[in-house]
Design an enzyme around this catalytic site. Structure first.
Site, mmCIF file in Angstrom:
data_model
loop_
_atom_site.group_PDB
_atom_site.id
_atom_site.type_symbol
_atom_site.label_atom_id
_atom_site.label_comp_id
_atom_site.label_asym_id
_atom_site.label_seq_id
_atom_site.Cartn_x
_atom_site.Cartn_y
_atom_site.Cartn_z
ATOM 1 C CG MET A 1 3.143 -23.686 97.926
ATOM 2 S SD MET A 1 3.409 -23.761 96.124
ATOM 3 C CE MET A 1 2.657 -25.336 95.772
ATOM 4 C CB ILE B 1 -5.758 -19.787 95.074
ATOM 5 C CG1 ILE B 1 -5.439 -21.261 94.787
ATOM 6 C CG2 ILE B 1 -6.466 -19.079 93.919
ATOM 7 C CD1 ILE B 1 -5.011 -21.585 93.413
ATOM 8 C CG HIS C 1 3.090 -23.499 87.333
ATOM 9 N ND1 HIS C 1 2.399 -23.853 88.476
ATOM 10 C CD2 HIS C 1 2.977 -24.554 86.475
ATOM 11 C CE1 HIS C 1 1.885 -25.058 88.307
ATOM 12 N NE2 HIS C 1 2.218 -25.506 87.108
ATOM 13 C CG ASP D 1 -0.825 -21.991 88.138
ATOM 14 O OD1 ASP D 1 -0.275 -21.091 88.796
ATOM 15 O OD2 ASP D 1 -0.983 -23.146 88.567
ATOM 16 C CD GLN E 1 17.154 -24.374 82.733
ATOM 17 O OE1 GLN E 1 17.092 -23.338 82.092
ATOM 18 N NE2 GLN E 1 18.289 -25.043 82.893
#
Ligand code: GAR
Length: 206
Positions: free
Chosen positions: A92, A94, A111, A147, A175
Site C-alpha cells: 500500500m 506508491i 489492483h 495504477d 478472482q
C-alpha cells in the site's frame, strides 16, 4: 528462459501472496519466491512467508527519513536476493520513479478494481459510492504513474445492491487469487509482449 525469482512486497494479511505460494506448490507457477518484504512489522504476510519457509523481512517505512532511503533499502534487499520480478501483493505504498526505473518492465501489481476505473487506495469504497454494477480486479505492469501501467489480465464480478466493502472485497479477492498466479506464470513463460499500452498474450510454445 531461466526460472524467474520473485520478490513479493506486501503490507497486510497477504492472501494474494498465499495464492502465489499455493500456485507454486501445485506446480502452476514455475518460479521461486526468494524474499517477501513488508513495510509494516505486523503484516501477517510475514508469518505466511515464514510458514512456507520463505525469507521474510520487514523494512519498516517508519524507520526511514524519506522515500528514497526506504526504496534504497527495498532495492538492496531485492537485489541481494537475486529477484528478477517484483510482485506487489497488497503493497500500500506508491513507489517512486527511482524504484520503478530500477526494475523497469519487471514489476507487477494487482489492483482490486477494473482499471482505469477506481485507481487508488480505496477502490471498493469508491466503487460502491459511484454505483457501478460491475467491478473486479486488474493485474498490470507498474509504470511511473499510479495504477496506470499496461494491463495484463482482468476479471469481473457483479456489484450487488446490499454489498459492503467487505462483501465486495471478498468476491473480488476470489478472482485476484486466480488471475495473479496466472499472470505471473504467463510472464514466466515469456508470453507477455508489451507494445505501448497493450500487453499481448502470446500463444503457448509447443
Ligand atoms: C488486495 O485486494 C489487493 O488487490 C489490494 O490490497 C489487497 C491485499 O490483500 N491492493 C491494493 O489496493 C493496491 N493498491 P491481501 O493482503 O490479503 O493480499
Amino acid at each position: 528462459m531461466s526460472k524467474q525469482v520473485l520478490g513479493v512486497l506486501c503490507s497486510g494479511r497477504g492472501t494474494d501472496l498465499q495464492s502465489i505460494i499455493d500456485a507454486i506448490g501445485r506446480g502452476e507457477v514455475d518460479a521461486t519466491i526468494a524474499v517477501v518484504l513488508t513495510d509494516k512489522p505486523d503484516a501477517y504476510a510475514l508469518t505466511r512467508a515464514e510458514k512456507a519457509g520463505i525469507k521474510a523481512v520487514c523494512i519498516d517505512r517508519k524507520q526511514f527519513d524519506g522515500r528514497q532511503p526506504f526504496e534504497e533499502a527495498l532495492i538492496a534487499a531485492l537485489d541481494e536476493a537475486g529477484v528478477t520480478l517484483v510482485v506487489l501483493a497488497g503493497f500500500m505504498r506508491i513507489l517512486t520513479p527511482y524504484f520503478v526505473r530500477h526494475y523497469a518492465g519487471r514489476i507487477m501489481n494487482i489492483h482490486p478494481a477494473l482499471l482505469p476505473s477506481f485507481p487508488g487506495a480505496h477502490a471498493h469504497r469508491d466503487v460502491l459510492a459511484y454505483g457501478v454494477k460491475v467491478s473486479g480486479c486488474t493485474v498490470h505492469f507498474v509504470d511511473e504513474g499510479t495504477d496506470s501501467g499496461p494491463i495484463i489480465l482482468q476479471a469481473a464480478v457483479p456489484v450487488l445492491d446490499d454489498d459492503t466493502e467487505e462483501t465486495l472485497g471478498a468476491r473480488v479477492l476470489e478472482q485476484e487469487h486466480i488471475i495473479y498466479p496466472k499472470a505471473i506464470q504467463l510472464y514466466c513463460e515469456g508470453r507477455l509482449k508489451v507494445e505501448g499500452r497493450h500487453v499481448r498474450i502470446l500463444s503457448a510454445k509447443q
